[in-house]
Design a protein around this motif. Sequence first.
Motif, PDB file in Angstrom:
ATOM      1  N   LEU A 175       1.004  -1.099   0.138  1.00 49.66           N
ATOM      2  CA  LEU A 175       0.132  -0.180  -0.032  1.00 49.66           C
ATOM      3  C   LEU A 175       0.780   1.311  -0.051  1.00 49.66           C
ATOM      4  O   LEU A 175       0.815   1.850  -0.754  1.00 49.66           O
ATOM      5  CB  LEU A 175      -0.923   0.060   1.252  1.00 49.66           C
ATOM      6  N   LEU A 176       1.533   1.439   1.265  1.00 45.77           N
ATOM      7  CA  LEU A 176       2.449   2.449   1.085  1.00 45.77           C
ATOM      8  C   LEU A 176       3.577   2.452   2.006  1.00 45.77           C
ATOM      9  O   LEU A 176       4.167   3.165   2.472  1.00 45.77           O
ATOM     10  CB  LEU A 176       1.815   3.793   1.712  1.00 45.77           C
ATOM     11  N   GLY A 177       3.880   1.057   2.651  1.00 43.83           N
ATOM     12  CA  GLY A 177       5.032   1.025   3.236  1.00 43.83           C
ATOM     13  C   GLY A 177       5.986   0.303   4.144  1.00 43.83           C
ATOM     14  O   GLY A 177       6.049   0.488   5.141  1.00 43.83           O
ATOM     15  N   ALA A 178       6.800  -0.337   3.727  1.00 48.59           N
ATOM     16  CA  ALA A 178       7.999  -1.073   4.305  1.00 48.59           C
ATOM     17  C   ALA A 178       9.198  -1.582   3.613  1.00 48.59           C
ATOM     18  O   ALA A 178       8.668  -1.881   2.377  1.00 48.59           O
ATOM     19  CB  ALA A 178       7.286  -2.065   5.236  1.00 48.59           C
ATOM     20  N   GLY A 179      10.367  -1.430   3.872  1.00 45.76           N
ATOM     21  CA  GLY A 179      11.231  -2.201   3.137  1.00 45.76           C
ATOM     22  C   GLY A 179      12.834  -1.599   2.652  1.00 45.76           C
ATOM     23  O   GLY A 179      12.862  -1.214   1.680  1.00 45.76           O
ATOM     24  N   LEU A 180      13.647  -2.134   3.332  1.00 46.53           N
ATOM     25  CA  LEU A 180      15.160  -2.102   3.017  1.00 46.53           C
ATOM     26  C   LEU A 180      15.950  -3.146   2.928  1.00 46.53           C
ATOM     27  O   LEU A 180      16.342  -3.794   3.943  1.00 46.53           O
ATOM     28  CB  LEU A 180      15.694  -0.953   3.763  1.00 46.53           C
ATOM     29  N   PRO A 181      16.367  -3.546   1.766  1.00 43.07           N
ATOM     30  CA  PRO A 181      17.627  -4.509   1.933  1.00 43.07           C
ATOM     31  C   PRO A 181      18.916  -3.853   2.254  1.00 43.07           C
ATOM     32  O   PRO A 181      19.382  -3.098   1.445  1.00 43.07           O
ATOM     33  CB  PRO A 181      17.796  -5.120   0.243  1.00 43.07           C
ATOM     34  N   ALA A 182      19.223  -3.883   3.625  1.00 47.13           N
ATOM     35  CA  ALA A 182      20.547  -3.337   3.897  1.00 47.13           C
ATOM     36  C   ALA A 182      21.755  -4.397   4.026  1.00 47.13           C
ATOM     37  O   ALA A 182      21.429  -5.494   3.808  1.00 47.13           O
ATOM     38  CB  ALA A 182      20.273  -2.674   5.332  1.00 47.13           C
ATOM     39  N   GLU A 217      -1.207  -5.589   9.120  1.00 47.73           N
ATOM     40  CA  GLU A 217      -2.348  -5.004   9.220  1.00 47.73           C
ATOM     41  C   GLU A 217      -2.673  -3.870   8.203  1.00 47.73           C
ATOM     42  O   GLU A 217      -3.619  -3.543   7.629  1.00 47.73           O
ATOM     43  CB  GLU A 217      -2.186  -4.361  10.529  1.00 47.73           C
ATOM     44  N   GLN A 218      -1.467  -3.260   7.393  1.00 50.33           N
ATOM     45  CA  GLN A 218      -1.690  -2.314   6.375  1.00 50.33           C
ATOM     46  C   GLN A 218      -2.289  -3.272   5.052  1.00 50.33           C
ATOM     47  O   GLN A 218      -2.987  -2.582   4.325  1.00 50.33           O
ATOM     48  CB  GLN A 218      -0.278  -1.968   6.101  1.00 50.33           C
ATOM     49  N   GLY A 219      -1.744  -4.558   5.079  1.00 52.34           N
ATOM     50  CA  GLY A 219      -2.307  -5.312   3.754  1.00 52.34           C
ATOM     51  C   GLY A 219      -3.590  -5.274   3.913  1.00 52.34           C
ATOM     52  O   GLY A 219      -4.390  -5.395   2.973  1.00 52.34           O
ATOM     53  N   LEU A 220      -4.011  -5.588   5.149  1.00 54.65           N
ATOM     54  CA  LEU A 220      -5.505  -5.951   5.406  1.00 54.65           C
ATOM     55  C   LEU A 220      -6.423  -4.808   5.177  1.00 54.65           C
ATOM     56  O   LEU A 220      -7.505  -4.708   4.555  1.00 54.65           O
ATOM     57  CB  LEU A 220      -5.839  -6.301   6.766  1.00 54.65           C
ATOM     58  N   ALA A 221      -5.873  -3.535   5.760  1.00 58.71           N
ATOM     59  CA  ALA A 221      -6.573  -2.243   5.273  1.00 58.71           C
ATOM     60  C   ALA A 221      -6.850  -2.233   3.777  1.00 58.71           C
ATOM     61  O   ALA A 221      -7.707  -1.582   3.345  1.00 58.71           O
ATOM     62  CB  ALA A 221      -5.672  -1.136   6.278  1.00 58.71           C
ATOM     63  N   TYR A 230      -4.677 -11.285  -3.722  1.00 60.12           N
ATOM     64  CA  TYR A 230      -3.692 -10.553  -3.977  1.00 60.12           C
ATOM     65  C   TYR A 230      -2.800  -9.631  -3.119  1.00 60.12           C
ATOM     66  O   TYR A 230      -1.474  -9.456  -3.477  1.00 60.12           O
ATOM     67  CB  TYR A 230      -4.432  -9.688  -5.034  1.00 60.12           C
ATOM     68  N   ARG A 231      -3.322  -9.246  -2.081  1.00 62.45           N
ATOM     69  CA  ARG A 231      -2.691  -8.438  -0.995  1.00 62.45           C
ATOM     70  C   ARG A 231      -1.812  -9.147  -0.195  1.00 62.45           C
ATOM     71  O   ARG A 231      -1.132  -8.644   0.760  1.00 62.45           O
ATOM     72  CB  ARG A 231      -3.697  -7.619  -0.344  1.00 62.45           C
ATOM     73  N   LEU A 232      -2.104 -10.453   0.034  1.00 64.09           N
ATOM     74  CA  LEU A 232      -1.539 -11.413   1.259  1.00 64.09           C
ATOM     75  C   LEU A 232      -0.236 -11.714   0.978  1.00 64.09           C
ATOM     76  O   LEU A 232       0.561 -11.382   1.998  1.00 64.09           O
ATOM     77  CB  LEU A 232      -2.346 -12.642   1.210  1.00 64.09           C
ATOM     78  N   THR A 233       0.676 -11.605  -0.111  1.00 69.96           N
ATOM     79  CA  THR A 233       1.890 -11.684  -0.386  1.00 69.96           C
ATOM     80  C   THR A 233       2.764 -10.563   0.079  1.00 69.96           C
ATOM     81  O   THR A 233       3.885 -10.611   0.086  1.00 69.96           O
ATOM     82  CB  THR A 233       2.109 -12.103  -1.814  1.00 69.96           C
ATOM     83  N   GLN A 234       1.982  -9.519   0.320  1.00 70.39           N
ATOM     84  CA  GLN A 234       2.664  -8.354   0.723  1.00 70.39           C
ATOM     85  C   GLN A 234       3.439  -8.601   2.051  1.00 70.39           C
ATOM     86  O   GLN A 234       4.300  -7.940   2.258  1.00 70.39           O
ATOM     87  CB  GLN A 234       1.421  -7.272   1.153  1.00 70.39           C
ATOM     88  N   VAL A 235       2.832  -9.320   2.815  1.00 71.01           N
ATOM     89  CA  VAL A 235       3.469  -9.640   4.314  1.00 71.01           C
ATOM     90  C   VAL A 235       4.632 -10.452   4.104  1.00 71.01           C
ATOM     91  O   VAL A 235       5.442 -10.622   5.206  1.00 71.01           O
ATOM     92  CB  VAL A 235       2.517 -10.472   5.261  1.00 71.01           C
ATOM     93  N   LEU A 236       5.062 -10.904   2.836  1.00 67.93           N
ATOM     94  CA  LEU A 236       6.325 -11.622   2.809  1.00 67.93           C
ATOM     95  C   LEU A 236       7.585 -10.903   2.293  1.00 67.93           C
ATOM     96  O   LEU A 236       8.560 -11.342   1.828  1.00 67.93           O
ATOM     97  CB  LEU A 236       5.826 -12.882   1.848  1.00 67.93           C
ATOM     98  N   MET A 237       7.288  -9.895   1.613  1.00 68.60           N
ATOM     99  CA  MET A 237       8.087  -8.956   0.930  1.00 68.60           C
ATOM    100  C   MET A 237       9.409  -8.601   1.507  1.00 68.60           C
ATOM    101  O   MET A 237      10.303  -8.332   1.030  1.00 68.60           O
ATOM    102  CB  MET A 237       7.407  -7.618   0.385  1.00 68.60           C
TER     103      MET A 237
END
Length: 555
Positions: free
Chosen positions: A26-33, A269-273, A448-455
């Motif tokens: 949706l809008l929010g998480a993610g850095l390969p450091a 929770e963001q994915g659910l929203a 469609y949105r569920l795999t968001q939690v795996l990213m």
Amino acid sequence: MQAKPMLETRPPVRRRAVTAVLGLALLGAGLPAVNATATESADSAAATAAGRAARPGLSRFYDQKVTWSACRGTEMPRDLQCGKVTVPVDYARPGGRTLDVALARYRATGRSRGSVLLNFGGPGGSGVDELAVSGKEFMHLTNGYDVVTFDPRGVGRSSPVSCGPATLKIMEATGGDEGAADPRNVLARLRDAAAECAEYSGPVLPHIGTVDAARDMDVMRRALGDDRLNYLGFSYGTRLGAVYAAQFPDKVGRMVLDGVDTLTEPLAEQGLAGARGQQTALENFLDWCVEDVACPFGQDARAAREQVVRLVASLDSDPVPSAFGEPFTGQDMVGAIGQALYSRDLWPSLERALAQLLGDGDTRGLEGFTSGGVTFPVRTAGRADPREDGGGAGLTDEEDVPMDNLPAALMAINCADDPDRPTAAQVTASLGRLRARYEEASPVFGRYRLTQVLMCYGRPRGTDYIRDDVKKLDTARMLLVGTRGDPATPYRWTTETADRLGPSAVVLDNRGEGHTGYASSGCVHRKVDDFLLYGSLPPDGSSCGSGSAGEDGSD
């Protein structure tokens, strides 16, 4: 979290394959450091950012001025000017590597009182390209300001990140039902893909999150000659604005946050929203569609909803050929519908596209919402990034920006901002329960949105700063705009964020449809412009009606 795309008055221009990734966020998480130490360094820098602007070593960045010239690139407007600022890759090591951040502006038509900085959302979208296309939406602001935007670090011309061939690997790993059947295999593939993303993106990747991007904005503010930052941020851009306000509270000028992101909710929770928001937007679209005799689903709204669910399942089990000859699945259709629902103005086009699909299997209309091209970079890993020996990375030429930069940056930034990293055992144990919750939230968009939690699996833990410290701000008053029918950023996020930020936050309730209000509501447009240009704030809790752009819509 989320994903996605710029000031969404129209869908972003990318191919279906990339849209599968975009829809995950949706809008929010993610850095390969690179390692945990890098994350701890970012947190430490963020916690003391407001007091470190004058730290020795940063003065050379704060003392620079922008040199403007005509923009180079495809179909750039003649009156759009481009420039750059140089920033440290790592603010904890200002004497080390640097990178250039691309800027673009429309000059004030009369006497300028300074600049207003725009961020169109995403994360991962090029602000320079977006302003070139949609600049007319902001011309009224040139009555008092230079209207400026930028490509955030890791995006577009500003040292773009890439996952190379791993982009397709990520989509293949998360695109089917394998996640439920064999989640450990999917997680292992995602971990390997994250390592490839780090290899292709190079040294900038551990420093591409919102915390560092907000610090870049303060360098821009000073380089533009402004004592305070005047800012208009959409969608993800609201998170960026809130983080800036927390880091530099005494530098906040007139700030508007439209389509307000959450600062606290975990990725799941963001994915659910997002699933709930898109389901509501789809139902609103179908309620509108069935009033038209040309609606391909007939004239009964409940039956229309059931037909959509059956159509998605049918295409997943038996895809039809796309315009490119590739299989067009139910999830491809879901991705296209999701993009079309960002703006009510797209509803008639969506109705026609669905009629084409149902009438003769023609997918071109739906593909038009997510069309474009995806290729992979031919350059060697890290070539576009800062050099190893304290050197600097200049701007990247338009033709050298990897075509997977949007999804790669989206994942990287979202994961950089998200501190949660469940283990493989925790993911495996919770996936079935999560799937049930997602499908309950939306029978169309849930899967469609569920795999968001795996990213973010396989990527280093993101910062705690946003969740823990962006709150109780002592700043100039800010205007927060929430839209009731927003499919990406639910209205409750606006009120929750306003409560979190404190008394400086003023809420404008837009009782309309679509993602963000500035481009879709004449009432919102005027109230935002009146605040930015004249300092005139609407009362907290006031509202705009459901009128379309150009109508008053005030209550």
